[in-house]
Design an enzyme around this catalytic site. Structure first.
Site, PDB file in Angstrom:
ATOM      1  N   GLY A   1       1.023  -1.190   0.195  1.00  0.00           N
ATOM      2  CA  GLY A   1       0.086   0.223  -0.063  1.00  0.00           C
ATOM      3  C   GLY A   1       1.350   1.591   0.361  1.00  0.00           C
ATOM      4  O   GLY A   1       0.419   2.249   0.277  1.00  0.00           O
ATOM      5  N   CYS A   2       2.139   0.783  -0.884  1.00  0.00           N
ATOM      6  CA  CYS A   2       2.964   2.073  -0.930  1.00  0.00           C
ATOM      7  C   CYS A   2       2.819   2.451  -2.210  1.00  0.00           C
ATOM      8  O   CYS A   2       3.221   1.466  -2.904  1.00  0.00           O
ATOM      9  CB  CYS A   2       4.446   1.539  -0.348  1.00  0.00           C
ATOM     10  SG  CYS A   2       5.682   2.934   0.323  1.00  0.00           S
TER      11      CYS A   2
END
Lengths: 121, 98, 111
Positions: free
Chosen positions: C109-110
């Protein structure tokens, strides 16, 4: 949150046998960054993804089931399990690694209808 | 003869096809097929009734990976990878129901 | 860079410099990783790195920055659970840099 859309991830596959369950989880975690209204639905063999006590050492695969417990940190708290699917697999709510809401197939259908975006895995 | 199944019994018709086609021998459940050998699943009766005709085995590492190591139904034999190899070598031929 | 040399030992890394095998991690590797990121490790840095390792142990994921910030606030107090503090320690992103030093994969989720 006024322009938040309702996203539902529909999970219908068992973990490990195929890559769907893991792929879904990764997309869910990424989507969480966009502050949308996210629901996770577990239908058919998808309910197996949440089974407690997975031990993957023997198949030399990463056990990703603990990550479902981190969903709360990602503000994803709407997890729905289809009752008919759970019953057909001899499972009960106590078997799951996280708290879930159990819905009948009919209720699940209605909830699916209310979504803006449905992602299928 | 050895029949290997790797698909979930509640998601595909693989188990049904195998049970209605095969005439007997050993059945080995691996990967997602191990769900067929768990207590209380909807395919349990089907597998149970096939036990007269077949000897049913389940691959333990796959069962444990899915958190169901303690839910194996009665009458099924648990095998590890070594047992898998033995089943293959002890049978004259083998069909994988993919 | 497929491999790094630290204290006479070779470690496998991915193309972005993250450790490939979690179990390879030790403080020498952490210090080396920090150096490549131009960071001098202090107790405050170690606190975050250790927190990340514990988080990974528990959930098997490297948390997104937002999640890390919130979780640190819960565990170590509000004065540490904010972006100013964490970016002060890891200027190029606490997710990216601290995870690398902690020997974890890049956060899920970066973006």
């Amino acid at each position: 949150m006024s322009d938040a859309k309702k996203f539902m991830f529909v999970n219908r596959k068992a973990p490990y046998g195929t890559i769907y369950a893991l792929e879904s989880l990764e997309v869910v975690l990424i989507t969480a960054a966009f502050d949308q209204d996210v629901s996770l639905a577990f239908l058919d063999d998808g309910v197996y993804q949440l089974k407690k006590g997975q031990q993957t050492k023997g198949i030399e695969t990463k056990n990703f089931s603990p990550a479902y417990r981190a969903l709360e940190d990602y503000d994803i708290e709407k997890l729905y399990v289809e009752k008919e699917a759970m019953d057909a697999r001899g499972l009960s709510e106590d078997d799951f690694i996280v708290p879930v809401t159990v819905l009948s197939r009919a209720e699940m259908g209605k909830l699916m209808d209310e979504q803006d975006v449905v992602l299928s895995f | 003869m050895l029949h290997i199944i790797n698909q979930s019994p509640l998601n595909t018709t693989t188990l049904d096809t195998c049970l209605s086609t095969a005439t007997g021998g050993d059945i080995l459940l691996i990967e997602d097929a191990v769900y067929a050998a768990t207590k209380g699943n909807a395919a349990e009766a089907k597998l149970k009734s096939a036990m007269g005709k077949f000897k049913v085995h389940v691959l333990t590492p796959d069962l444990e990976a899915r958190g169901l190591g303690d839910r194996m139904m009665d009458g099924v034999s648990a095998v590890d990878y070594g047992g898998f190899v033995e089943l293959v070598s002890n049978n004259k031929n083998c069909q994988s129901w993919l | 860079m497929p491999n790094i040399e630290v204290a006479g030992k070779s470690y496998e890394t991915d193309e972005e410099g993250y450790l490939v095998n979690l179990s390879d991690w030790n403080t020498d590797v952490a210090n080396y990783m920090a150096q490549t990121e131009n960071i001098t490790m202090t107790d405050q840095h170690w606190e975050v790195v250790n927190f990340l390792r514990e988080y990974f142990e528990e959930y098997q994921i490297a948390p997104a920055v937002r999640v890390l910030t919130k979780a640190i606030g819960k565990k170590l107090g509000a004065e540490k659970g904010n972006s100013e503090y964490l970016y002060g320690l890891f200027p190029y992103g606490p997710g990216k840099q601290a995870c690398k030093i902690a020997g974890l994969p890049k956060p899920t989720g970066c973006i």
